[in-house]
Enzyme design. Sequence first.
Site, PDB file in Angstrom:
ATOM      1  N   ASP A  74      -7.143   1.753   7.701  1.00  0.00           N
ATOM      2  CA  ASP A  74      -5.705   1.919   7.475  1.00  0.00           C
ATOM      3  C   ASP A  74      -5.053   2.129   8.831  1.00  0.00           C
ATOM      4  O   ASP A  74      -4.679   1.182   9.504  1.00  0.00           O
ATOM      5  CB  ASP A  74      -5.495   3.099   6.524  1.00  0.00           C
ATOM      6  CG  ASP A  74      -4.076   3.208   5.994  1.00  0.00           C
ATOM      7  OD1 ASP A  74      -3.142   2.928   6.760  1.00  0.00           O
ATOM      8  OD2 ASP A  74      -3.897   3.589   4.827  1.00  0.00           O
TER       9      ASP A  74
ATOM     10  N   HIS B 121       5.316   7.681   9.262  1.00  0.00           N
ATOM     11  CA  HIS B 121       6.286   7.202   8.270  1.00  0.00           C
ATOM     12  C   HIS B 121       7.740   7.378   8.709  1.00  0.00           C
ATOM     13  O   HIS B 121       8.636   7.481   7.871  1.00  0.00           O
ATOM     14  CB  HIS B 121       6.064   7.892   6.918  1.00  0.00           C
ATOM     15  CG  HIS B 121       4.864   7.392   6.176  1.00  0.00           C
ATOM     16  ND1 HIS B 121       4.587   7.741   4.877  1.00  0.00           N
ATOM     17  CD2 HIS B 121       3.854   6.566   6.553  1.00  0.00           C
ATOM     18  CE1 HIS B 121       3.469   7.157   4.476  1.00  0.00           C
ATOM     19  NE2 HIS B 121       3.006   6.440   5.493  1.00  0.00           N
TER      20      HIS B 121
ATOM     21  N   GLU C  19       0.830  -1.205   0.000  1.00  0.00           N
ATOM     22  CA  GLU C  19       0.000   0.000   0.000  1.00  0.00           C
ATOM     23  C   GLU C  19       0.861   1.250   0.000  1.00  0.00           C
ATOM     24  O   GLU C  19       0.550   2.236  -0.698  1.00  0.00           O
ATOM     25  CB  GLU C  19      -0.919  -0.005   1.218  1.00  0.00           C
ATOM     26  CG  GLU C  19      -1.981   1.095   1.223  1.00  0.00           C
ATOM     27  CD  GLU C  19      -1.535   2.389   1.900  1.00  0.00           C
ATOM     28  OE1 GLU C  19      -2.330   3.354   1.895  1.00  0.00           O
ATOM     29  OE2 GLU C  19      -0.400   2.454   2.416  1.00  0.00           O
TER      30      GLU C  19
END
Length: 747
Positions: A458, A565, A430
């Site tokens: 998610d 991230h 993804e």
Amino acid sequence: MALQRNPVQHPLCYLTYFRGGSLMRLFSLALLCSVVLFSFPSASVGGHPPDPSAVTQPIFGFRDSAAEAAIESRFLAVPDPKLAEQHLRTLTQAPHMAGTPEDKATADYVAQKFRAAGLDTEIVEYKVWMNYPAEISVDITAPAGVEMHGPTREHVEGDLYDDDPRVVMPFSGMSPSGDAEAEVVYANYGTAEDFEKLEKLKIDVRGKIVLVRYGQNFRGVKVFLAQQHGAAGVILYSDPFDDGWRRGDKYPAGPWRPDTGVQRGSVGYMFEFPGDPTTPGFASLPSLPDSKRISPSQSAQMPKIPVTPLSYHDASPILHHLEGPVSPREWQGALPFTYHVGPGPVRVKMHLKQDYRFRTLWDVIGRVPGSEFPQEWVVAGNHRDAWVYGAVDPNSGTAAMLEAVHGIGELLKSGWKPKRTMIFASWDGEEEGLMGSTEWAEQHESELGSAAAYFNMDVGDSGPRFGASAVPSLKQFVRDVTKAVSSPKGGTVYEAWQKVDQPGAPSTQSPGDAVGEARRTPAAPSVSDVPVGDLGSGSDYTAFQQHLGVPSTDISSTGPYGVYHSVFDNFAWFKKFADPDFVYEQQMARVFGLEALRMADADVLPYDYEEYGKEVAVYLGAARKRVESKFGARVLDMGLATAAAKRFQEAGGKMLMKQKNPPRDVARLNQALRSAERALLMPEGLPRRPWFRHAIYAPGEYTGYAAVVIPGVNEALDKGDVERVRQQLAVLTAALERAAKVLEGYR
């Protein structure tokens, strides 16, 4: 027959009361219920019990709400915070970027849990084009005496995870290899408006390296715009104004991004099409010959200029030594000096060597065959791959999904079977561009033509604030599901949602919220209920909703999240700042699983096309104002489109009455309900973006994550192209007429 409120609270007791028939049975009811209440597991572990009236009210789509409430109560009792914690600890014990051996290990773990719950499970492989970094460096080469060599390794004292040698260096997925050395121009967030502002300031970015901060739009859009304006390269960074100490204490003292924290991410042009860049529109199976693929160099998804991210630690000396005009004051970030736009005298050299090759992805697919309508799939998915450890994004969602599957497994052991086929999916790839979900959806396009819904999660949990986005026909469905789930705050999830997301309440969106955009303000906000956002892109519902027309939702629970991230999105951060007791993990498992359970067992599909029609009418009203502002009141006639939206709304209202009083045989009714959403697809797709086929929703060409409503019309308006607006109004009118005709055709 409408259900009546019952003084006996437990749903199994209610079922006996409702079906008892004879008053004589009531004499034994108290004894029966005492046995039930003491032998049945509580559904309130980790939170307060829901209002009993919530489980005894009629459930839209069910003839026998009491029986469904009993099944749901059994499901809700199962998801366990402690097991969710074990799942998350296991899934995040190593960095597991897509295509790595550690990623495969997480696939095997999820498959094991799916099989243990009784799901028919397979691991499906795809062969996709993607990059890992080989050599990444960014150096200041001028002026003399100013030094910076990046990217600096991410590190804070006391973190147990940041020195693992498997941590991938900061890089941008889908960036090409390349070397660029040039003066730097600061372009704020890199929006279309920001580049227009630079032009007004007479700042030319051609041949320059553009420095932009994260925020406002998808990182790939920043690159796309810089490329269009002739930039030689792009450096992305997180400014502490948006994502760092200005928001609060930085990690490890608080949840916000520390100085060396870097946001990795794909810069592929997913607004052109998502998935494998060499196979738009069809599945990237391992057996697919290379002759059937398009060349990566010819793919519309691939940027043409080098791109890489930096921390604000590394970006600071670049910004500090820029000269030229003082930046517009709204461009000022939180670093302790005045920002200038340049160009120069700072020069930067970028050296990027990417390791591109075809790599293997592993989707884990678990099925429970439907007992009555096996061809009608209910798909629920979460991605599993992460840029590093991915405790919040995505594995908080994976852990919650595994506990939802645990609950379904307990129902299966008791002999229960869903009416529709349930599919739970753990997507891979993804982060690189929605690859695993897109390839699977493209592979199963024909079967998904009969799918009832796709449910996405998610980021499952970065804090306590619940939010959701959905296609309008499922917005009330999501609200209703949250009324049946207890909140750790007390009462129901719906009640907690109401308190923080009243229409008009100020937004406290954090940088990571864009991932699933579950709390984005809808384009047509409800004035009478909690707002449910619109679906743009950036997560795995994209192929289902915008390419195939499968009604979709997306849910998350959010909070201050400044490690998106980065290496610091790890188990230690999650345990300290997101959900120490994993009670919101339990909540999300219940909501996610209940969505799938309720849709799989509904007698009549619980869509609301009347709300859909009302929202489209609002979109058209806003477009009319834009048309009049740009072209004048008499240039374009929007009457046909407005009439089509009204017809669609009225047909939805009439269908809603039939859904509430259905015939004994509901197959034709459900067929019409499923077909109406597909009727909104445009066979030719959007202009210049044909992969996106939905007439009502698409990711914005210049936003990437956020939805653009009636995109054909609004993007033509953005271009100021009156003929294209006229043509897209006709396409939209035809789609609304098709959908209305489908609903009207059911007799």
